[in-house]
Write an enzyme that holds these catalytic residues in place. Sequence first.
Site, PDB file in Angstrom:
ATOM      1  CB  CYS A 220      -1.090   0.105   1.356  1.00 39.81           C
ATOM      2  SG  CYS A 220      -2.188   1.370   0.875  1.00 39.81           S
TER       3      CYS A 220
ATOM      4  CG  HIS B 215      -5.900  -2.038  -2.055  1.00 40.97           C
ATOM      5  ND1 HIS B 215      -4.652  -2.640  -1.927  1.00 40.97           N
ATOM      6  CD2 HIS B 215      -5.349  -0.737  -1.609  1.00 40.97           C
ATOM      7  CE1 HIS B 215      -4.075  -1.950  -0.850  1.00 40.97           C
ATOM      8  NE2 HIS B 215      -4.016  -0.593  -1.277  1.00 40.97           N
ATOM      9  CD  GLU B 216      -6.297   2.085  -4.739  1.00 41.20           C
ATOM     10  OE1 GLU B 216      -6.842   3.018  -4.154  1.00 41.20           O
ATOM     11  OE2 GLU B 216      -5.004   0.926  -4.486  1.00 41.20           O
TER      12      GLU B 216
ATOM     13  CG  HIS C 133      -7.855   3.219   0.661  1.00 40.75           C
ATOM     14  ND1 HIS C 133      -6.738   3.138   2.117  1.00 40.75           N
ATOM     15  CD2 HIS C 133      -6.348   2.231   0.091  1.00 40.75           C
ATOM     16  CE1 HIS C 133      -5.039   2.648   1.624  1.00 40.75           C
ATOM     17  NE2 HIS C 133      -5.221   2.615   0.522  1.00 40.75           N
TER      18      HIS C 133
END
Length: 221
Positions: free
Chosen positions: A137, A179-180, A183
């Site tokens: 990351c 993953h994004e 966030h």
Amino acid sequence: MNQHHEAAVSEVYSPELIRSEVIRLVELHESGVLPPIVQLGHPVLRMAATPFTDQLEPELLRMLLDIMRMVMIDAPGVGLAAPQIGIPLRLAVLEDLYETDPEVAAAREREPLEYLEIINPHYVQLGDPMAAFYEGCLSFNGYQAVVERPAEIATTFTDANGIAHTRNFSGWQARIFQHETDHLDGTVYIDKALTRSLCANHEYPRWANPSIDEARTGLNF
């Protein structure tokens, strides 16, 4: 997130403040400096980002997305969410066109991902298969760890023109999208990682060659 926390976040990041922060980043970029990527410990990484509801006029949104893409490429990375440059809006950019060894690509089901902007994204798992591999990351420099994620997902998002999209992703593309999007919910990959797999970047080649079978044995996870 409870209502008290939501109120606090709303007060700290009002639409006016968000817009002024974006303008500040644009001015920084126009001076020749890319915005820094915030690191773990910054509160913006631990709060749910605000849905995008036209807080920015089209021209300012376009400039923000273009800056995010430049920051992602400069890092270099394959995705970047707006909170990673301090903007708590549900926006992210994705792109994975890096050359990859064929054996590594096959082990990770890694196919090229053309540049994509996702606004207010959402995903759900398709089927039962899960896939586990190392992730890093840009907001947690120097380390990587194994994360088990759905191998295939169905997604919804809008683009910068306000057009709604539905699209399925699998393999590495699905991992990047998850993953994004995580966030934007205040989640960093280490929250979902098998922590015994955590390794410094200089140790990573020892364990990803190209599968994680040796890592499972050597690191006992």
